[in-house]
Design a protein around this motif. Structure first.
Motif, PDB file in Angstrom:
ATOM      1  N   PRO A  16       0.825  -1.221   0.000  1.00 50.13           N
ATOM      2  CA  PRO A  16       0.000   0.000   0.000  1.00 50.13           C
ATOM      3  C   PRO A  16       0.856   1.266   0.000  1.00 50.13           C
ATOM      4  N   PRO A  17       0.251   2.418  -0.259  1.00 51.35           N
ATOM      5  CA  PRO A  17       0.995   3.684  -0.255  1.00 51.35           C
ATOM      6  C   PRO A  17       1.604   3.986   1.122  1.00 51.35           C
ATOM      7  N   GLU A  18       2.664   4.761   1.117  1.00 53.22           N
ATOM      8  CA  GLU A  18       3.352   5.131   2.360  1.00 53.22           C
ATOM      9  C   GLU A  18       2.467   6.007   3.249  1.00 53.22           C
ATOM     10  N   ASN A  19       2.801   6.069   4.546  1.00 54.23           N
ATOM     11  CA  ASN A  19       2.111   6.915   5.533  1.00 54.23           C
ATOM     12  C   ASN A  19       0.612   6.647   5.578  1.00 54.23           C
ATOM     13  N   ASN A  20       0.269   5.392   5.636  1.00 57.20           N
ATOM     14  CA  ASN A  20      -1.115   4.984   5.634  1.00 57.20           C
ATOM     15  C   ASN A  20      -1.257   3.872   6.675  1.00 57.20           C
ATOM     16  N   TRP A  21      -2.410   3.753   7.317  1.00 55.59           N
ATOM     17  CA  TRP A  21      -2.593   2.687   8.313  1.00 55.59           C
ATOM     18  C   TRP A  21      -2.479   1.327   7.657  1.00 55.59           C
ATOM     19  N   ARG A  22      -2.841   1.230   6.382  1.00 56.04           N
ATOM     20  CA  ARG A  22      -2.711  -0.047   5.675  1.00 56.04           C
ATOM     21  C   ARG A  22      -1.244  -0.412   5.479  1.00 56.04           C
ATOM     22  N   ASN A  23      -0.393   0.573   5.253  1.00 56.24           N
ATOM     23  CA  ASN A  23       1.037   0.312   5.105  1.00 56.24           C
ATOM     24  C   ASN A  23       1.626  -0.167   6.425  1.00 56.24           C
ATOM     25  N   LYS A  24       1.224   0.445   7.533  1.00 53.45           N
ATOM     26  CA  LYS A  24       1.711   0.010   8.847  1.00 53.45           C
ATOM     27  C   LYS A  24       1.294  -1.430   9.125  1.00 53.45           C
ATOM     28  N   LEU A  25       0.055  -1.771   8.803  1.00 47.22           N
ATOM     29  CA  LEU A  25      -0.434  -3.132   8.987  1.00 47.22           C
ATOM     30  C   LEU A  25       0.309  -4.100   8.068  1.00 47.22           C
ATOM     31  N   TYR A  26       0.574  -3.685   6.839  1.00 44.03           N
ATOM     32  CA  TYR A  26       1.335  -4.509   5.895  1.00 44.03           C
ATOM     33  C   TYR A  26       2.717  -4.816   6.452  1.00 44.03           C
ATOM     34  N   ILE A  27       3.376  -3.813   7.005  1.00 37.89           N
ATOM     35  CA  ILE A  27       4.714  -4.004   7.560  1.00 37.89           C
ATOM     36  C   ILE A  27       4.671  -4.964   8.741  1.00 37.89           C
ATOM     37  N   ILE A  28       3.678  -4.823   9.621  1.00 41.48           N
ATOM     38  CA  ILE A  28       3.568  -5.700  10.777  1.00 41.48           C
ATOM     39  C   ILE A  28       3.343  -7.150  10.348  1.00 41.48           C
ATOM     40  N   ILE A  29       2.501  -7.363   9.369  1.00 33.21           N
ATOM     41  CA  ILE A  29       2.148  -8.729   8.965  1.00 33.21           C
ATOM     42  C   ILE A  29       3.227  -9.366   8.098  1.00 33.21           C
ATOM     43  N   PHE A  30       3.768  -8.647   7.132  1.00 31.82           N
ATOM     44  CA  PHE A  30       4.654  -9.259   6.155  1.00 31.82           C
ATOM     45  C   PHE A  30       6.137  -9.017   6.388  1.00 31.82           C
ATOM     46  N   GLU A  31       6.502  -8.092   7.231  1.00 30.84           N
ATOM     47  CA  GLU A  31       7.908  -7.832   7.514  1.00 30.84           C
ATOM     48  C   GLU A  31       8.231  -8.367   8.908  1.00 30.84           C
ATOM     49  N   ALA A  32       8.839  -9.553   8.972  1.00 31.34           N
ATOM     50  CA  ALA A  32       9.103 -10.205  10.248  1.00 31.34           C
ATOM     51  C   ALA A  32      10.337  -9.635  10.953  1.00 31.34           C
ATOM     52  N   ASP A  33      11.052  -8.714  10.344  1.00 31.16           N
ATOM     53  CA  ASP A  33      12.261  -8.195  10.968  1.00 31.16           C
ATOM     54  C   ASP A  33      11.995  -6.991  11.880  1.00 31.16           C
ATOM     55  N   THR A  34      10.762  -6.577  12.011  1.00 31.31           N
ATOM     56  CA  THR A  34      10.416  -5.498  12.936  1.00 31.31           C
ATOM     57  C   THR A  34       9.921  -6.105  14.249  1.00 31.31           C
ATOM     58  N   PRO A  35      10.040  -5.386  15.367  1.00 27.27           N
ATOM     59  CA  PRO A  35       9.541  -5.918  16.641  1.00 27.27           C
ATOM     60  C   PRO A  35       8.040  -6.234  16.591  1.00 27.27           C
ATOM     61  N   ALA A  36       7.270  -5.373  15.961  1.00 30.04           N
ATOM     62  CA  ALA A  36       5.830  -5.622  15.850  1.00 30.04           C
ATOM     63  C   ALA A  36       5.560  -6.841  14.971  1.00 30.04           C
ATOM     64  N   GLY A  37       6.348  -7.030  13.927  1.00 27.05           N
ATOM     65  CA  GLY A  37       6.200  -8.188  13.055  1.00 27.05           C
ATOM     66  C   GLY A  37       6.522  -9.482  13.769  1.00 27.05           C
ATOM     67  N   LYS A  38       7.563  -9.459  14.598  1.00 27.41           N
ATOM     68  CA  LYS A  38       7.932 -10.650  15.378  1.00 27.41           C
ATOM     69  C   LYS A  38       6.844 -10.977  16.388  1.00 27.41           C
ATOM     70  N   LEU A  39       6.315  -9.961  17.046  1.00 28.58           N
ATOM     71  CA  LEU A  39       5.233 -10.179  18.009  1.00 28.58           C
ATOM     72  C   LEU A  39       4.000 -10.738  17.311  1.00 28.58           C
TER      73      LEU A  39
END
Length: 60
Positions: A16-39
């Motif tokens: 999704p586009p940057e600076n959007n709640w959908r982008n934050k959710l995308y990062i949490i779900i699909f990017e496992a290298d962030t603390p939120a993604g690992k959690l």
């Protein structure tokens, strides 16, 4: 067999586009290298295991 370096796979196509709640959710779900993604991954695995444990006794 497709690999991650395969040019046919374009991960940015579904992002999704940057600076959007959908982008934050995308990062949490699909990017496992962030603390939120690992959690998210740990909670998801725990939830799956718990659901399997709850369902197993019903088959006896």
């Amino acid at each position: 067999m497709l690999t991650m370096s395969d040019p046919m796979i374009d991960k940015t196509q579904n992002k999704p586009p940057e600076n959007n709640w959908r982008n934050k959710l995308y990062i949490i779900i699909f990017e496992a290298d962030t603390p939120a993604g690992k959690l998210f991954d740990e909670v998801l695995i725990f939830t799956i295991l718990l659901s399997v444990i709850v369902v197993i006794p019903t088959y006896n």
